[in-house]
Design an enzyme around this catalytic site. Structure first.
Site, PDB file in Angstrom:
ATOM      1  N   GLN A  85       0.831  -1.208   0.000  1.00 21.64           N
ATOM      2  CA  GLN A  85       0.000   0.000   0.000  1.00 21.64           C
ATOM      3  C   GLN A  85       0.866   1.259   0.000  1.00 21.64           C
ATOM      4  O   GLN A  85       1.785   1.390   0.810  1.00 21.64           O
ATOM      5  CB  GLN A  85      -0.945   0.054   1.201  1.00 21.64           C
ATOM      6  CG  GLN A  85      -1.948   1.193   1.009  1.00 21.64           C
ATOM      7  CD  GLN A  85      -2.847   1.451   2.200  1.00 21.64           C
ATOM      8  OE1 GLN A  85      -2.380   1.836   3.252  1.00 21.64           O
ATOM      9  NE2 GLN A  85      -4.143   1.249   2.013  1.00 21.64           N
ATOM     10  N   CYS A 114      -6.844   7.010   4.704  1.00 24.22           N
ATOM     11  CA  CYS A 114      -6.239   7.380   5.987  1.00 24.22           C
ATOM     12  C   CYS A 114      -6.757   8.746   6.436  1.00 24.22           C
ATOM     13  O   CYS A 114      -6.584   9.743   5.726  1.00 24.22           O
ATOM     14  CB  CYS A 114      -4.717   7.414   5.862  1.00 24.22           C
ATOM     15  SG  CYS A 114      -3.912   7.924   7.403  1.00 24.22           S
ATOM     16  N   GLY A 215     -14.092  -2.596   8.363  1.00 16.12           N
ATOM     17  CA  GLY A 215     -14.589  -1.818   9.492  1.00 16.12           C
ATOM     18  C   GLY A 215     -15.282  -2.666  10.538  1.00 16.12           C
ATOM     19  O   GLY A 215     -16.296  -3.304  10.251  1.00 16.12           O
ATOM     20  N   ALA A 238      -8.396  -5.463  10.606  1.00 14.37           N
ATOM     21  CA  ALA A 238      -7.203  -4.866  11.224  1.00 14.37           C
ATOM     22  C   ALA A 238      -7.135  -5.290  12.689  1.00 14.37           C
ATOM     23  O   ALA A 238      -6.504  -6.287  13.026  1.00 14.37           O
ATOM     24  CB  ALA A 238      -7.233  -3.347  11.077  1.00 14.37           C
TER      25      ALA A 238
END
Length: 315
Positions: A85, A114, A215, A238
């Protein structure tokens, strides 16, 4: 980078798009600052993670500095399929970074999500969702300058308050040749508010390329629920993987074997102590008492951590 990377140069590249054509939901480890590095990617791949991202790398620094390349990017033969990324705001800089990385990775991802102030003030990250023509231009440039047709070009975005703008952005990126789009279902301003899975579903229904949902996915059951809610082709996780690197294999909390695997992998890779320790703190959060955390979290050397794990858990 160089020592580890050389050995991968001749190894067979994988096509990440094959994962999306498999008929299964693609399970993805998110780009995480400091955390989604080679050792952790090696660990989650042992536990049914299909696709891994590197932490975000600033493309301009990567292109300009060999030192940045060596410190920011490491890989090996088993580290595939792998997406690197980048944070970028100029098409040619992103192309130059993609060309450097192409022999060692399976694709690049442009960070358009971000929300940190420093990134937005520099023109990176989530501010790009308000520049659809620039995103389109960057994707198109990479597509035209990378010869390998299997090399993927994806983007990771947040959503607008007005979802029509997000759909427009995604359709422009699709027209430019983007491989897939990962959607974090929050706006730039939202941090801990509920994820708008309904928005991800609308985006998915508006596209003919794969869409990945991101999410608040913390367990395999969450991943399955989000897939059903959004119809997304993949799920990106994440913090859920930080807390339980074995979650994609169906474990509800980190198994001791996974902790043992992390110790072995981290020591083999020479993982710096702070990173080694922080990962263990995340992994053991749910399986240790408050008293145990007070002791474990202040340990200050690898040997102290190893002694603690051996004495307490036989790891």
């Amino acid at each position: 980078m160089i020592g580890d990377v050389r050995e991968t140069k001749e190894c067979e590249r994988k096509d990440p798009m094959d994962l999306f054509h498999s008929g299964q939901v693609v399970k993805i480890c998110a780009p995480m600052v400091r955390y989604s590095k080679l050792a952790f990617r090696t660990l989650v791949r042992k536990y049914c993670c299909d696709l891994c991202y590197t932490p975000m790398i600033v493309a301009a620094d990567f292109v300009r500095s060999a030192k940045a390349r060596d410190s920011e990017f490491t890989t090996n033969k088993g580290d595939h399929p792998l997406i690197v990324q980048f944070a970028a705001k100029e098409a040619q800089v992103l192309c130059d970074a993609a060309r450097i990385i192409c022999p060692f990775a399976d694709g690049i991802d442009l960070n358009c999500g971000c929300p940190q102030r420093w990134a937005i003030s520099e023109g990176y990250g989530a501010c790009l969702i308000n520049k659809p023509e620039l995103v389109k231009d960057m994707v198109r440039h990479v597509r035209s300058q990378i010869d390998n047709p299997k090399f993927s070009v994806s983007i990771k975005i947040r959503i607008h308050e007005d979802l029509k703008r997000t759909v427009d952005l995604c359709q422009k990126a699709e027209a430019a040749g983007v491989s897939w789009i990962t959607v974090h279902g929050r706006s730039i301003e939202e941090r801990h508010q509920p994820v708008h899975y309904d928005a991800i579903k609308i985006i998915k229904q508006s596209m003919s390329i794969p869409v990945v949902a991101n999410g608040d996915i913390k367990t395999l059951k969450d991943a399955e629920n989000v897939h059903h809610l959004t119809e997304a082709d993949g799920v990106m996780v994440a913090r859920g993987l930080l807390a339980n690197p074995a979650m994609f294999a169906g474990y509800e909390e980190t198994p001791f074997q996974c902790i043992q695997d992390w110790v072995d992998i981290a020591l083999e890779h020479g993982t710096p102590f702070t990173c080694f320790h922080h990962h263990l703190m995340y992994m053991m959060e749910r399986i240790t008492s408050k008293q145990e955390k007070k002791v474990f979290n202040v340990l200050s050397s690898t040997s102290a951590v190893l002694d603690y794990l051996n004495d307490r858990y036989g790891v």
